[in-house]
Design an enzyme around this catalytic site. Structure first.
Site, mmCIF file in Angstrom:
data_model
loop_
_atom_site.group_PDB
_atom_site.id
_atom_site.type_symbol
_atom_site.label_atom_id
_atom_site.label_comp_id
_atom_site.label_asym_id
_atom_site.label_seq_id
_atom_site.Cartn_x
_atom_site.Cartn_y
_atom_site.Cartn_z
ATOM 1 C CD GLN A 1 -3.014 -4.211 6.888
ATOM 2 O OE1 GLN A 1 -2.998 -3.247 6.138
ATOM 3 N NE2 GLN A 1 -3.459 -5.396 6.499
ATOM 4 C CG ASP B 1 -9.505 -0.759 4.351
ATOM 5 O OD1 ASP B 1 -9.117 -1.067 3.208
ATOM 6 O OD2 ASP B 1 -8.842 -0.960 5.383
ATOM 7 C CE LYS C 1 -3.581 -2.607 2.367
ATOM 8 N NZ LYS C 1 -4.222 -2.977 3.634
#
Ligand code: NAP
Length: 286
Positions: free
Chosen positions: A95, A118, A51
């Site tokens: 995460q 997300d 990422k």
């Protein structure tokens, strides 16, 4: 058989985003992603690295906040609230997975839905169920699958689609997005009585389970489009998808490799969402 090359398609998406980010920077908008990492799980570190690389390629600023596994839920929520209030931050990513003592839904709930790049908050997930017009910050992996199908001009409307796996971050939102595009969608999971009976009917088969070789050649219709979302690590250290690629690829019309299929598309869609969030938060119309 055509390989659905997520690596190539994702690079093209990143290039387009890079030019959008440059234009935004001229107008003094600097898209920024804030990332919270708890502990040092090797898989999480590897995802984070990918990422971060994608941010570097697109020009999106990256700031990472590392916490020890002893961090409390309250401490994480305090950091998220600080990032929610920070006008320079447009995307917040926590995460996953988090250590067991942290109740993940409370952490996700703390993220401002406008910065939820997300697409995990109940607000963004719920909105997505309305129609394509409301897929503002859609979950990155399902969005990556949709972008891949679009790139290869694969018709979803009217297709018989089978999704294997019903998690909140992949299977369920993917099923909703396919339904929004007028596919006939069947969702299978661990309690499905005869998995092969369903998968054999699929024009488009999407598998998101995390079990190597779950889908064998006899479970796939000739010419089917096979999207392998699963990732697991084999004892020899290699990554594997859920589909027996060597044999299924001889029968399928299109298939994604693992790695190099849905994985890079997920990362590209995270970047797409971050740019989108930065535009919306700044009322940027271009
Ligand atoms: P998850 O939460 O563990 O979900 C797995 C799903 O598969 C569950 O719905 C589970 O059903 C179902 N399942 C388990 N065994 C099954 C079986 N034998 N037959 C049919 N269904 C079965 O995982 P996830 O987060 O959705 O991720 C799924 C896979 O995708 C993992 O390998 C993950 O690493 C990968 N993934 C890849 C990307 C990417 O970018 N490529 C992104 C996200 C996830 P129950 O809940 O009923 O047990």
């Amino acid at each position: 058989m055509t390989l659905l090359d997520g690596k190539k398609v994702s690079e093209e998406i990143l290039l387009k985003l890079a030019s959008q980010v440059s234009a935004m920077q001229v107008d003094h908008i600097m898209p920024k992603l804030a990332v919270i990492l708890v502990g040092n799980d090797p898989a999480s570190l590897s995802y984070i690295r990918k990422k971060q690389e994608a941010c570097a390629k697109t020009g999106i600023a990256w700031e990472q906040f590392d916490f020890d596994t002893t961090v409390t839920t309250d401490e994480l929520i305090a950091k998220i609230e600080e990032l929610n209030a920070d006008e320079k931050v447009h995307g917040i990513l926590v995460q996953l997975p988090l250590p067991k003592h942290i109740f993940t839904p409370n952490i996700i709930r703390a993220i401002n839905p406008k910065k939820d790049v997300d697409g995990f908050t109940a607000y963004n997930l719920g909105k997505m169920f309305l129609s394509t017009d409301f897929e503002d910050l859609a979950s990155c992996t399902p969005l990556g699958v949709i972008r891949l199908l679009e790139y290869y001009d694969i018709k979803v409307e009217g297709a018989e689609v089978v999704v294997v796996g019903h998690s909140n971050i992949v299977g369920k939102p993917l099923a909703a997005m396919l339904l929004n595009r007028n596919a006939t969608v069947t969702v299978c999971h661990i309690f499905t009585k005869n998995l092969a009976e369903h998968t054999k009917r699929a024009d488009i088969l999407c598998v998101a389970v995390g079990k190597s070789n779950l889908i064998t050649e006899d479970m796939v219709k000739p010419g089917a489009i096979v999207i392998d979302i699963g990732v697991s690590r084999l004892p020899n250290g290699k990554l594997s998808g859920d589909v027996d690629f060597a044999n299924v690829s001889k029968k399928a019309g299109y298939i994604t490799p693992v790695p190099g299929g849905v994985g890079p598309m997920t990362v590209a869609c995270l970047m797409e969402n971050t740019v989108k969030a930065a535009k919306k938060l700044n009322n940027y119309k271009n």
